[in-house]
Design a protein around this motif. Structure first.
Motif, PDB file in Angstrom:
ATOM      1  N   LEU A  88      20.374 124.560  -7.465  1.00  0.00           N
ATOM      2  CA  LEU A  88      20.698 125.726  -6.635  1.00  0.00           C
ATOM      3  C   LEU A  88      21.066 125.316  -5.212  1.00  0.00           C
ATOM      4  O   LEU A  88      21.940 125.930  -4.601  1.00  0.00           O
ATOM      5  CB  LEU A  88      19.523 126.708  -6.615  1.00  0.00           C
ATOM      6  CG  LEU A  88      19.314 127.502  -7.906  1.00  0.00           C
ATOM      7  CD1 LEU A  88      17.976 128.231  -7.867  1.00  0.00           C
ATOM      8  CD2 LEU A  88      20.452 128.482  -8.124  1.00  0.00           C
ATOM      9  N   SER A  89      20.419 124.267  -4.694  1.00  0.00           N
ATOM     10  CA  SER A  89      20.719 123.822  -3.328  1.00  0.00           C
ATOM     11  C   SER A  89      22.118 123.215  -3.228  1.00  0.00           C
ATOM     12  O   SER A  89      22.689 123.154  -2.136  1.00  0.00           O
ATOM     13  CB  SER A  89      19.670 122.820  -2.840  1.00  0.00           C
ATOM     14  OG  SER A  89      19.822 121.563  -3.482  1.00  0.00           O
ATOM     15  N   LEU A  90      22.681 122.793  -4.341  1.00  0.00           N
ATOM     16  CA  LEU A  90      24.024 122.214  -4.361  1.00  0.00           C
ATOM     17  C   LEU A  90      25.114 123.285  -4.415  1.00  0.00           C
ATOM     18  O   LEU A  90      26.238 123.063  -3.969  1.00  0.00           O
ATOM     19  CB  LEU A  90      24.139 121.269  -5.568  1.00  0.00           C
ATOM     20  CG  LEU A  90      25.457 120.565  -5.809  1.00  0.00           C
ATOM     21  CD1 LEU A  90      25.835 119.691  -4.608  1.00  0.00           C
ATOM     22  CD2 LEU A  90      25.362 119.722  -7.073  1.00  0.00           C
ATOM     23  N   ILE A  91      24.784 124.450  -4.917  1.00  0.00           N
ATOM     24  CA  ILE A  91      25.778 125.505  -5.164  1.00  0.00           C
ATOM     25  C   ILE A  91      26.586 125.897  -3.930  1.00  0.00           C
ATOM     26  O   ILE A  91      27.815 126.009  -4.025  1.00  0.00           O
ATOM     27  CB  ILE A  91      25.116 126.732  -5.831  1.00  0.00           C
ATOM     28  CG1 ILE A  91      24.640 126.370  -7.236  1.00  0.00           C
ATOM     29  CG2 ILE A  91      26.064 127.920  -5.869  1.00  0.00           C
ATOM     30  CD1 ILE A  91      25.722 125.878  -8.185  1.00  0.00           C
ATOM     31  N   PRO A  92      25.990 126.100  -2.752  1.00  0.00           N
ATOM     32  CA  PRO A  92      26.827 126.473  -1.601  1.00  0.00           C
ATOM     33  C   PRO A  92      27.914 125.435  -1.296  1.00  0.00           C
ATOM     34  O   PRO A  92      29.024 125.796  -0.906  1.00  0.00           O
ATOM     35  CB  PRO A  92      25.838 126.581  -0.442  1.00  0.00           C
ATOM     36  CG  PRO A  92      24.516 126.799  -1.075  1.00  0.00           C
ATOM     37  CD  PRO A  92      24.575 126.103  -2.406  1.00  0.00           C
ATOM     38  N   HIS A  93      27.617 124.181  -1.510  1.00  0.00           N
ATOM     39  CA  HIS A  93      28.596 123.115  -1.271  1.00  0.00           C
ATOM     40  C   HIS A  93      29.705 123.161  -2.321  1.00  0.00           C
ATOM     41  O   HIS A  93      30.884 122.990  -1.997  1.00  0.00           O
ATOM     42  CB  HIS A  93      27.901 121.756  -1.257  1.00  0.00           C
ATOM     43  CG  HIS A  93      26.768 121.709  -0.295  1.00  0.00           C
ATOM     44  ND1 HIS A  93      26.963 121.650   1.074  1.00  0.00           N
ATOM     45  CD2 HIS A  93      25.428 121.758  -0.489  1.00  0.00           C
ATOM     46  CE1 HIS A  93      25.786 121.647   1.673  1.00  0.00           C
ATOM     47  NE2 HIS A  93      24.849 121.705   0.749  1.00  0.00           N
ATOM     48  N   LEU A  94      29.325 123.399  -3.572  1.00  0.00           N
ATOM     49  CA  LEU A  94      30.321 123.506  -4.637  1.00  0.00           C
ATOM     50  C   LEU A  94      31.186 124.749  -4.448  1.00  0.00           C
ATOM     51  O   LEU A  94      32.398 124.696  -4.671  1.00  0.00           O
ATOM     52  CB  LEU A  94      29.651 123.551  -6.007  1.00  0.00           C
ATOM     53  CG  LEU A  94      28.900 122.306  -6.446  1.00  0.00           C
ATOM     54  CD1 LEU A  94      28.328 122.505  -7.850  1.00  0.00           C
ATOM     55  CD2 LEU A  94      29.780 121.082  -6.393  1.00  0.00           C
ATOM     56  N   GLU A  95      30.562 125.846  -4.040  1.00  0.00           N
ATOM     57  CA  GLU A  95      31.337 127.065  -3.805  1.00  0.00           C
ATOM     58  C   GLU A  95      32.356 126.863  -2.696  1.00  0.00           C
ATOM     59  O   GLU A  95      33.476 127.367  -2.768  1.00  0.00           O
ATOM     60  CB  GLU A  95      30.413 128.237  -3.486  1.00  0.00           C
ATOM     61  CG  GLU A  95      29.694 128.765  -4.702  1.00  0.00           C
ATOM     62  CD  GLU A  95      28.721 129.884  -4.393  1.00  0.00           C
ATOM     63  OE1 GLU A  95      28.194 129.939  -3.257  1.00  0.00           O
ATOM     64  OE2 GLU A  95      28.476 130.706  -5.295  1.00  0.00           O
TER      65      GLU A  95
END
Length: 122
Positions: A88-95
């Motif tokens: 979940l902590s990676l998601i903002p970067h992927l988005e």
């Protein structure tokens, strides 16, 4: 200036090599968008991934602590996947990367077409 040494201790190379494959980011975004999913549902959502590659990708993401696999003691066994806190902590970067790609894709395609026409012999 930061140096990136090829001695096996470069976290950028290590993480990007795991996430930079063809399927990992798609699996992570799919799980984020849909929540907990069964293997077959992930496979239907990412239709062009083979079952084998999806299995390998999920195992890799699980070994990195990005995806959690839960097996239910039922007959037949039911297996579900979801993102972990790390995932979940990676998601903002992927988005951010996904949004950038969506915004830039028309220009990228135009540049590719121009480059292809320049490189083709007449």
């Amino acid at each position: 200036m930061q140096n990136f040494h090829p001695n096996g201790n470069c976290p950028i190379r290590d993480v990007l090599s795991r996430l930079g494959d063809k399927w990992s980011m798609l699996v992570l975004i799919t799980l984020h968008t849909n929540g907990t999913m069964r293997f077959s549902d992930i496979h239907k959502t990412i239709a062009d991934v083979s079952q084998r590659m999806l299995t390998v990708t999920l195992r890799t993401l699980e070994s990195d602590g990005l995806v959690k696999r839960k097996v239910y003691a039922e007959v037949p066994p039911r297996v579900e996947y979801c993102l972990t806190e790390r995932g979940l902590s990676l998601i903002p970067h992927l988005e951010g990367l996904v949004n950038w790609a969506l915004q830039q894709m028309p220009g990228i395609m135009e540049s590719r077409e121009k480059n292809d026409s320049v490189q083709k012999p007449m």
